[in-house]
Design a protein around this motif. Structure first.
Motif, PDB file in Angstrom:
ATOM      1  N   PHE A   1       6.125   6.172  12.069  1.00  0.00           N
ATOM      2  CA  PHE A   1       5.675   7.489  11.635  1.00  0.00           C
ATOM      3  C   PHE A   1       5.121   8.320  12.784  1.00  0.00           C
ATOM      4  CE2 PHE A   1       4.699   5.636   7.149  1.00  0.00           C
ATOM      5  CZ  PHE A   1       6.046   5.679   6.843  1.00  0.00           C
ATOM      6  N   ALA A   2       5.357   7.909  14.018  1.00  0.00           N
ATOM      7  CA  ALA A   2       4.898   8.700  15.162  1.00  0.00           C
ATOM      8  C   ALA A   2       5.559  10.069  15.141  1.00  0.00           C
ATOM      9  CB  ALA A   2       5.214   7.978  16.467  1.00  0.00           C
ATOM     10  N   GLY A   3       4.765  11.102  15.466  1.00  0.00           N
ATOM     11  CA  GLY A   3       5.282  12.456  15.417  1.00  0.00           C
ATOM     12  C   GLY A   3       5.753  13.008  16.742  1.00  0.00           C
ATOM     13  N   ASP A   4       5.580  12.242  17.830  1.00  0.00           N
ATOM     14  CA  ASP A   4       6.080  12.692  19.130  1.00  0.00           C
ATOM     15  C   ASP A   4       6.329  11.474  20.004  1.00  0.00           C
ATOM     16  OD1 ASP A   4       3.577  11.987  20.548  1.00  0.00           O
ATOM     17  OD2 ASP A   4       2.741  13.795  19.639  1.00  0.00           O
ATOM     18  N   GLN A   5       6.990  11.700  21.124  1.00  0.00           N
ATOM     19  CA  GLN A   5       7.419  10.596  21.979  1.00  0.00           C
ATOM     20  C   GLN A   5       6.251   9.807  22.546  1.00  0.00           C
ATOM     21  OE1 GLN A   5      10.894   9.924  22.561  1.00  0.00           O
ATOM     22  NE2 GLN A   5       9.992   7.981  23.171  1.00  0.00           N
TER      23      GLN A   5
ATOM     24  N   MET B   1       0.844  -1.189   0.000  1.00  0.00           N
ATOM     25  CA  MET B   1       0.000   0.000   0.000  1.00  0.00           C
ATOM     26  C   MET B   1       0.870   1.226   0.000  1.00  0.00           C
ATOM     27  SD  MET B   1      -3.139   0.758   2.531  1.00  0.00           S
ATOM     28  CE  MET B   1      -2.287  -0.017   3.881  1.00  0.00           C
ATOM     29  N   SER B   2       1.740   1.364   0.972  1.00  0.00           N
ATOM     30  CA  SER B   2       2.760   2.416   0.975  1.00  0.00           C
ATOM     31  C   SER B   2       2.483   3.464  -0.083  1.00  0.00           C
ATOM     32  CB  SER B   2       4.130   1.797   0.734  1.00  0.00           C
ATOM     33  OG  SER B   2       4.466   0.932   1.784  1.00  0.00           O
ATOM     34  N   GLY B   3       1.588   4.362   0.183  1.00  0.00           N
ATOM     35  CA  GLY B   3       1.124   5.274  -0.843  1.00  0.00           C
ATOM     36  C   GLY B   3       2.057   6.430  -1.095  1.00  0.00           C
ATOM     37  N   THR B   4       1.835   7.094  -2.217  1.00  0.00           N
ATOM     38  CA  THR B   4       2.506   8.336  -2.526  1.00  0.00           C
ATOM     39  C   THR B   4       1.467   9.434  -2.526  1.00  0.00           C
ATOM     40  OG1 THR B   4       2.136   8.090  -4.900  1.00  0.00           O
ATOM     41  CG2 THR B   4       4.133   7.128  -3.994  1.00  0.00           C
ATOM     42  N   SER B   5       1.899  10.634  -2.303  1.00  0.00           N
ATOM     43  CA  SER B   5       0.983  11.763  -2.321  1.00  0.00           C
ATOM     44  C   SER B   5       1.764  13.007  -2.701  1.00  0.00           C
ATOM     45  CB  SER B   5       0.315  11.952  -0.955  1.00  0.00           C
ATOM     46  OG  SER B   5       1.247  12.398  -0.005  1.00  0.00           O
ATOM     47  N   GLU B   6       1.075  14.118  -2.754  1.00  0.00           N
ATOM     48  CA  GLU B   6       1.739  15.364  -3.118  1.00  0.00           C
ATOM     49  C   GLU B   6       2.516  15.962  -1.949  1.00  0.00           C
ATOM     50  OE1 GLU B   6       2.019  16.259  -6.116  1.00  0.00           O
ATOM     51  OE2 GLU B   6       0.654  14.742  -6.872  1.00  0.00           O
ATOM     52  N   THR B   7       2.362  15.393  -0.749  1.00  0.00           N
ATOM     53  CA  THR B   7       3.136  15.878   0.386  1.00  0.00           C
ATOM     54  C   THR B   7       4.462  15.150   0.425  1.00  0.00           C
ATOM     55  OG1 THR B   7       2.097  14.267   1.846  1.00  0.00           O
ATOM     56  CG2 THR B   7       1.064  16.428   1.696  1.00  0.00           C
ATOM     57  N   ALA B   8       5.488  15.819   0.937  1.00  0.00           N
ATOM     58  CA  ALA B   8       6.839  15.278   0.838  1.00  0.00           C
ATOM     59  C   ALA B   8       7.172  14.296   1.943  1.00  0.00           C
ATOM     60  CB  ALA B   8       7.853  16.421   0.843  1.00  0.00           C
TER      61      ALA B   8
ATOM     62  N   TYR C   1       6.279  11.738   5.588  1.00  0.00           N
ATOM     63  CA  TYR C   1       5.371  10.743   6.138  1.00  0.00           C
ATOM     64  C   TYR C   1       5.010  11.039   7.589  1.00  0.00           C
ATOM     65  CZ  TYR C   1       6.291   7.906   2.012  1.00  0.00           C
ATOM     66  OH  TYR C   1       6.371   7.466   0.705  1.00  0.00           O
ATOM     67  N   ILE C   2       5.778  11.860   8.245  1.00  0.00           N
ATOM     68  CA  ILE C   2       5.580  12.100   9.668  1.00  0.00           C
ATOM     69  C   ILE C   2       4.867  13.430   9.869  1.00  0.00           C
ATOM     70  CG2 ILE C   2       6.717  12.439  11.893  1.00  0.00           C
ATOM     71  CD1 ILE C   2       8.987  10.669  10.884  1.00  0.00           C
ATOM     72  N   GLU C   3       3.785  13.391  10.657  1.00  0.00           N
ATOM     73  CA  GLU C   3       3.054  14.592  11.034  1.00  0.00           C
ATOM     74  C   GLU C   3       2.959  14.635  12.549  1.00  0.00           C
ATOM     75  OE1 GLU C   3      -0.668  14.536   9.012  1.00  0.00           O
ATOM     76  OE2 GLU C   3       0.229  14.757   7.010  1.00  0.00           O
ATOM     77  N   PRO C   4       2.657  15.781  13.135  1.00  0.00           N
ATOM     78  CA  PRO C   4       2.580  15.862  14.598  1.00  0.00           C
ATOM     79  C   PRO C   4       1.582  14.855  15.172  1.00  0.00           C
ATOM     80  CG  PRO C   4       2.562  18.050  13.629  1.00  0.00           C
ATOM     81  CD  PRO C   4       2.433  17.095  12.484  1.00  0.00           C
ATOM     82  N   GLY C   5       1.957  14.257  16.309  1.00  0.00           N
ATOM     83  CA  GLY C   5       1.057  13.342  16.995  1.00  0.00           C
ATOM     84  C   GLY C   5       1.117  11.938  16.448  1.00  0.00           C
ATOM     85  N   ALA C   6       0.047  11.195  16.696  1.00  0.00           N
ATOM     86  CA  ALA C   6      -0.026   9.795  16.293  1.00  0.00           C
ATOM     87  C   ALA C   6      -0.279   9.669  14.796  1.00  0.00           C
ATOM     88  CB  ALA C   6      -1.125   9.083  17.082  1.00  0.00           C
ATOM     89  N   TYR C   7       0.278   8.648  14.201  1.00  0.00           N
ATOM     90  CA  TYR C   7       0.096   8.393  12.781  1.00  0.00           C
ATOM     91  C   TYR C   7      -1.306   7.858  12.523  1.00  0.00           C
ATOM     92  CZ  TYR C   7       0.455   5.913   8.331  1.00  0.00           C
ATOM     93  OH  TYR C   7       0.242   5.438   7.059  1.00  0.00           O
ATOM     94  N   GLU C   8      -1.989   8.460  11.540  1.00  0.00           N
ATOM     95  CA  GLU C   8      -3.318   8.020  11.133  1.00  0.00           C
ATOM     96  C   GLU C   8      -3.265   7.665   9.649  1.00  0.00           C
ATOM     97  OE1 GLU C   8      -5.913   7.570  13.021  1.00  0.00           O
ATOM     98  OE2 GLU C   8      -5.108   8.451  14.875  1.00  0.00           O
ATOM     99  N   ARG C   9      -3.542   6.407   9.334  1.00  0.00           N
ATOM    100  CA  ARG C   9      -3.507   5.963   7.938  1.00  0.00           C
ATOM    101  C   ARG C   9      -4.784   6.387   7.219  1.00  0.00           C
ATOM    102  NH1 ARG C   9      -0.565   2.436   5.165  1.00  0.00           N
ATOM    103  NH2 ARG C   9       0.519   1.740   7.049  1.00  0.00           N
ATOM    104  N   ASP C  10      -4.621   6.880   5.999  1.00  0.00           N
ATOM    105  CA  ASP C  10      -5.762   7.171   5.142  1.00  0.00           C
ATOM    106  C   ASP C  10      -6.299   5.840   4.608  1.00  0.00           C
ATOM    107  OD1 ASP C  10      -7.588   7.932   3.250  1.00  0.00           O
ATOM    108  OD2 ASP C  10      -6.257   9.246   2.121  1.00  0.00           O
ATOM    109  N   THR C  11      -7.500   5.473   5.025  1.00  0.00           N
ATOM    110  CA  THR C  11      -8.063   4.179   4.642  1.00  0.00           C
ATOM    111  C   THR C  11      -9.205   4.314   3.643  1.00  0.00           C
ATOM    112  OG1 THR C  11      -9.501   4.213   6.594  1.00  0.00           O
ATOM    113  CG2 THR C  11      -7.382   3.066   6.795  1.00  0.00           C
ATOM    114  N   ASN C  12      -9.231   5.422   2.922  1.00  0.00           N
ATOM    115  CA  ASN C  12     -10.249   5.611   1.884  1.00  0.00           C
ATOM    116  C   ASN C  12      -9.701   5.110   0.550  1.00  0.00           C
ATOM    117  OD1 ASN C  12     -12.494   7.159   3.249  1.00  0.00           O
ATOM    118  ND2 ASN C  12     -10.732   8.434   3.773  1.00  0.00           N
TER     119      ASN C  12
END
Length: 339
Positions: free
Chosen positions: A185-189, A1-8, A10-21
């Protein structure tokens, strides 16, 4: 699945949330979504590096769908635009005639806003993606493509066991398959700590479950084993170090290590694994985790061929069925343990 997107990244603030759409159109025996099962009409696009796509490679092999469903393989790396067909001459898929998988997505959905993911099934006559709903794809291979299974194909999703398979799959997905990504991909400790604890709680549960049974559900391989295997196969090679899932290596969890070797040495499983491409993908694509792009030489991976000893437990790999034949020459993995 490992998707690609227009964002550079994989890590964002907070917990990682997978796009499941995902694109949930289905290819079915009755064609109710407009796409009937027809041998030769569709092309499975996968990448050996991706665990979600690896499931489809295994199930296609086990069920013997090679004649009915052709295979296009993307290389192990991609950029923000798309997975690419960069393994063969000219850098294009010989059937679809495209370099970027995104072309098949845009052919059906101009301006497609989500990640370009593998696996995907493409309608060859139109060049349009049909579905990238990875979880449903393999279930449909088992239930909708039955007329095209090989003689002796195993029952990977038998009706009497479906409720239990679904229950196990839900926990394996949330805590293990996706759990390693929540660590990496966690964004914080705090998010990482919580993900780490959940992952190893689930791995301990699986070790206990598999201590006296050869397979996760029933006495033969099912969809549940396929889904767990592709994560375990990548655990020491990438998740332990790259995703910081480092309480213990797979080789230090005796039950799971033996179970994983048992599956790896079963025709249809290990012969789909390319450790070189797996490592290249994770270490070269996730530049926000590994900015140098350096691919580590280790760990030593030849231990996958050590005898596992689990044949003493109840059950046989294929139940009343038979092993698949060897992979076709064009689909063989070469230099499997090369670094």
């Amino acid at each position: 699945m490992s998707g690609t997107s227009e964002t550079a990244g994989y890590i964002e603030p907070g917990a990682y949330e997978r796009d499941t759409n995902y694109i949930t159109t289905r290819i079915t025996a009755d064609g109710r979504d407009g796409y009937p099962v027809e041998p030769g009409r569709y092309r499975l696009v996968a990448a050996r590096a991706c665990p979600w796509a690896n499931r489809t490679l295994i199930v296609r092999r086990l069920l013997g769908l090679e004649d009915a469903l052709s295979l296009g393989l993307c290389g192990p790396t991609h950029d923000q635009r798309s997975w690419t067909f960069d393994l063969g001459p000219g850098g294009v898929d010989p059937v679809l005639g495209v370099h970027f998988l995104r072309d098949a997505y845009l052919a059906r959905f101009p301006g497609y806003p989500r990640g370009i993911t593998v696996p995907a099934v493409v309608d060859v006559p139109t060049g349009q993606v049909v579905t990238n709903d990875y979880a449903q794809i393999t279930l449909d291979f088992s239930t909708e493509w039955v007329r095209h299974h090989r003689p002796g194909a195993p029952q990977l999703y038998p009706e009497p066991l479906r409720a239990e398979i679904d229950q196990v799959n839900r926990r394996v997905y949330t805590e293990v398959n996706n759990g390693v990504y929540r660590c990496g991909f966690a964004g914080d400790q705090d998010s990482y700590d919580a993900a780490y604890d959940r992952l190893f709680t689930a791995l301990d549960w699986l070790s206990e479950r598999l201590s006296d049974r050869r397979y996760l559900v029933g006495e033969a391989i099912t969809e549940a084993d396929v889904r767990l295997f592709t994560t375990l196969a990548r655990f020491d090679a990438v998740y332990h170090g790259h995703f910081k899932c480092n309480r213990t290596k797979l080789t230090e969890m005796p039950v799971l290590w033996a179970y994983a070797r048992d599956l790896f040495q079963t025709p249809g499983f290990g012969d789909t694994i390319d450790f070189t491409q797996i490592k290249q993908h994770y270490y070269m694509v996730h530049t926000d985790i590994n900015p140098t792009g350096i691919v580590p030489k280790g760990p030593e991976l030849s231990g996958w061929l050590i005898p596992h000893g689990r044949e003493t437990l109840p059950g046989t790999p294929f139940g009343d069925g038979t092993p698949p034949p060897p992979p076709r020459p064009a689909e063989q993995v070469t230099d499997q343990f090369a670094i």
